[in-house]
Enzyme design. Structure first.
Site, PDB file in Angstrom:
ATOM      1  N   GLY A 352     -27.828 -22.033 -18.577  1.00  0.00           N
ATOM      2  CA  GLY A 352     -28.588 -23.340 -18.522  1.00  0.00           C
ATOM      3  C   GLY A 352     -27.900 -24.676 -19.015  1.00  0.00           C
ATOM      4  N   GLY A 354     -24.352 -25.189 -18.515  1.00  0.00           N
ATOM      5  CA  GLY A 354     -23.077 -25.620 -17.938  1.00  0.00           C
ATOM      6  C   GLY A 354     -22.462 -24.252 -17.271  1.00  0.00           C
ATOM      7  N   ASP A 467     -28.571 -20.040 -30.587  1.00  0.00           N
ATOM      8  CA  ASP A 467     -28.923 -19.286 -29.103  1.00  0.00           C
ATOM      9  C   ASP A 467     -28.242 -17.788 -29.043  1.00  0.00           C
ATOM     10  OD1 ASP A 467     -29.554 -19.684 -26.736  1.00  0.00           O
ATOM     11  OD2 ASP A 467     -27.840 -20.548 -25.766  1.00  0.00           O
TER      12      ASP A 467
END
Length: 669
Positions: A352, A354, A467
């Site tokens: 999401g 790159g 993340d």
């Protein structure tokens, strides 16, 4: 009489063939009878070369006969040895693993692993008292798992690689009366003396540049009783192991003696190291230099057009404030060449944020992963780059190292260490080509937990990853899990609150409180880690709309299995019954606890480590409610009076989780 003479001749021949078993000296190794293994060899110049390879290899070189370290009384004898060594890296800026002088019950190490295990130990036997190994390590790589003090030290190892004593490489100057630092990977020969006094159980290690007298003071002086380590017969020699970086480990000369001072080496007779650097210019080249300069000047003039076009092609965004980040900034040209022009065949994955490409840096030949992220010029770019550079200083075995960055037009490029086995995601979901065993999965969970603890508590600042998910956990050549992709990470000082209120992350891993406060904390990372643990154990994603309605949300489905008393039903069916029941239950229950909708109910990462290592019991979850578990976690956190509302039943827990997830907008971030 004749039979006695034959017996005497036989014994003399045996002794001659075996050699003097307590005293030897090698001023160079040409024509010597050494026991070599792995990558070790004796060069035509008489150098003992332990390793010199671009692949991960180990090399062992031992005196071929065992030495009698214990006489009849059973106490280890005194001994001394001195040797000259040199570590010559092809790329001085890239470190490899070091070498060690070894005393061992065997001269063969069939189970020794390369890399940080020096070709002697492996993860299962390192530290075992049954090894009967003593070593003096000359270590040029920082291994946090062995509590190394730095990447340039000398240490005394007993049956493992966690040194009982160590010191930064240095020597005592008899002239100035102080210690002076040495670089073990300088490529220069160095002299080492090792002396053990069995009466005082005293071990000295002394280091100096070659050619200087032996320093008056040793670098290391330790009290250690080797009697429990040594057997009657032991072997002495050297071992080394490389990374995927060409590094040569040489021994130039070696002397050893039992119960006495080892004979001094004749430095004038030692072989010379291979020449480093270019050859001297010939006279012909000196005379022809003006012509050569003129020729290349004309060539340069004719190539101006080409250079201008290349500069336009590789133009970067470089502002004055970025110059202070020097080594952390890569040139776009180098990254372009490393990835072969960012060709699709070098593409490792698309996320999401790159695209990620495989690359090999042209100068050092180091393998890297390059992530391209589109960005707009914004006021916070300077602070963002500053944090990227700070993250580049992270050093932990379970973190993918962020090497640096590059900016070009509307692109930001992040450069990471390359992980040959890619992301954990491809080994878990759908139809993986290779199935991970439960043992591998459990070690990956523990490894990622260790890395996350380092980010939260053990570095100089608190780092929020923001993340954590299977696709951001990468696997090295030995299938160790390493947490990567710090593109969303944020830093703040210990004891302060994070200032960010911009909610980012991946749908299915976001803590419920983020939807109301937008404020990331260490507890929001713990929530994501809980979802990650359930991914690993169950072999499916946190949100999977392809499944039946009651199984779409992973945490709700696992909690329902737990409520029914069949929590093991959530186990990845691809594992079958090939897993440890206690470990599987621990991971599933701990995943539920970490992904609890109430922030105060979640453990810290230090607690998570304690639970995974069985140092602390996991709070028992009951089907009647989570209050006891939450209060227990609150007690572990040190709260004297934990005040918050908790669901009275698992149904309320699931309902609160569902409502929070439904409130998150679709789109994945």
């Amino acid at each position: 009489m004749f039979s006695k003479l034959l017996m005497w001749l036989f014994l003399m021949r045996y002794v001659a063939s075996k050699g003097n078993d307590d005293d030897f000296i090698y001023n160079g190794f040409r024509g010597t009878n050494m026991s070599l293994d792995g990558a070790a060899e004796i060069t035509s110049d008489g150098l003992l070369l332990l390793t010199n390879s671009i692949q991960q290899k180990s090399g062992h070189a031992f005196y071929p006969f065992p030495l009698h370290f214990k006489p009849s009384q059973g106490k280890t004898q005194s001994f001394s040895t001195n040797f000259v060594f040199a570590i010559v890296p092809k790329y001085p800026e890239v470190r490899s693993y070091g070498a060690a002088f070894v005393i061992s019950r065997s001269k063969e190490f069939p189970r020794g692993q390369v890399g940080q295990y020096m070709g002697i130990f492996n993860p299962k036997n390192v530290g075992n008292s049954s090894n009967h190994i003593a070593a003096i390590e000359l270590d040029t790589y920082l291994n946090p798992e062995f509590n190394d003090i730095d990447d340039n030290h000398v240490g005394v190892d007993i049956n493992g690689l966690d040194s009982i004593t160590s010191a930064h490489a240095a020597y005592f100057s008899n002239m100035s009366g102080g210690f002076k630092n040495l670089s073990l990977i300088s490529g220069e020969p160095m002299h080492v003396w090792v002396e053990y006094n069995s009466l005082q159980n005293h071990l000295n290690v002394t280091l100096s540049p070659i050619g200087l007298p032996k320093p008056d003071r040793p670098l290391l002086s330790s009290t250690v009783n080797l009697s429990s380590i040594m057997l009657d017969d032991m072997y002495v020699g050297f071992s080394s192991s490389t990374k995927t970086v060409p590094t040569s480990y040489y021994i130039l000369g070696w002397s050893f003696k039992m119960n006495g001072q080892a004979t001094a080496l004749d430095l004038s007779r030692l072989p010379k190291l291979p020449r480093i650097g270019p050859k001297k210019k010939s006279k012909l080249l000196s005379f022809g230099l003006p012509i050569i300069v003129l020729f290349f000047t004309l060539m340069a003039i004719s190539a101006i057009g080409v250079i201008v076009r290349r500069k336009i092609k590789f133009a970067e965004v470089l502002e004055d404030w970025e110059r202070e980040y020097g080594p952390h900034r890569f040139s776009y040209k180098d990254l372009f060449m490393a990835t072969k022009g960012f060709k699709d065949k070098e593409l490792l994955g698309v996320g999401g944020f790159g695209r990620v490409y495989r690359g090999v840096l042209p100068a050092s030949k180091i393998k890297v992963a390059v992530k391209k992220i589109s960005h707009e010029s914004r006021q916070g770019m300077r602070e963002f780059i500053s944090e990227i550079v700070s993250l580049g200083r992270l050093r932990h075995w379970n973190l993918v190292r962020l090497l640096g960055y590059c900016r070009r037009r509307r692109e930001l490029l992040l450069v990471y260490d390359f992980m040959p086995n890619g992301s954990l995601e491809k080994f878990l979901f759908d139809h993986p080509k290779k199935m991970l065993t439960w043992s591998q999965r459990f070690q990956i969970v523990k490894g990622v937990a260790s890395g996350l603890l380092y980010l939260h508590e053990e570095w100089e600042q608190v780092i929020l990853h923001r993340d954590i998910k299977a696709s951001n956990v990468l696997l090295d050549s030995e299938m160790n899990g390493r947490l990567g992709d710090f593109g969303l990470a944020r830093l703040y000082d210990h004891g302060t609150d994070p200032q960010t209120t911009h909610m980012v992350g991946t749908f299915g891993y976001l803590a419920p409180e983020l939807t109301t406060t937008g404020k990331a904390t260490t507890s929001t990372d713990v929530f994501s880690f809980g979802a990650f643990m359930l991914e690993v154990a169950c072999g499916r994603r946190p949100i999977d709309p392809r499944l039946p309605v009651d199984e779409v949300i992973l945490v709700e489905w696992v909690s329902e299995c737990w409520r029914r008393g069949t929590i093991l039903a959530a186990t990845d069916p691809k594992l079958g019954l090939d897993y440890e029941v206690e470990e599987m239950e621990l991971v599933l229950k701990l995943g539920l606890l970490c992904s609890h909708p109430l922030l105060a109910a979640r453990p810290s990462m230090r607690q998570v480590i304690q639970f995974l290592d069985r140092d602390s019991p996991l709070p028992e979850l009951s089907s009647d409610g989570l209050g006891a578990a939450i209060l227990a976690v609150g007690h572990y956190k040190g709260f004297d009076d934990l005040r918050f509302s908790c669901p009275s039943s698992l149904e309320q827990w699931s309902a609160s989780t569902s409502s929070v997830l439904e409130s998150i907008p679709s789109g994945g971030h």
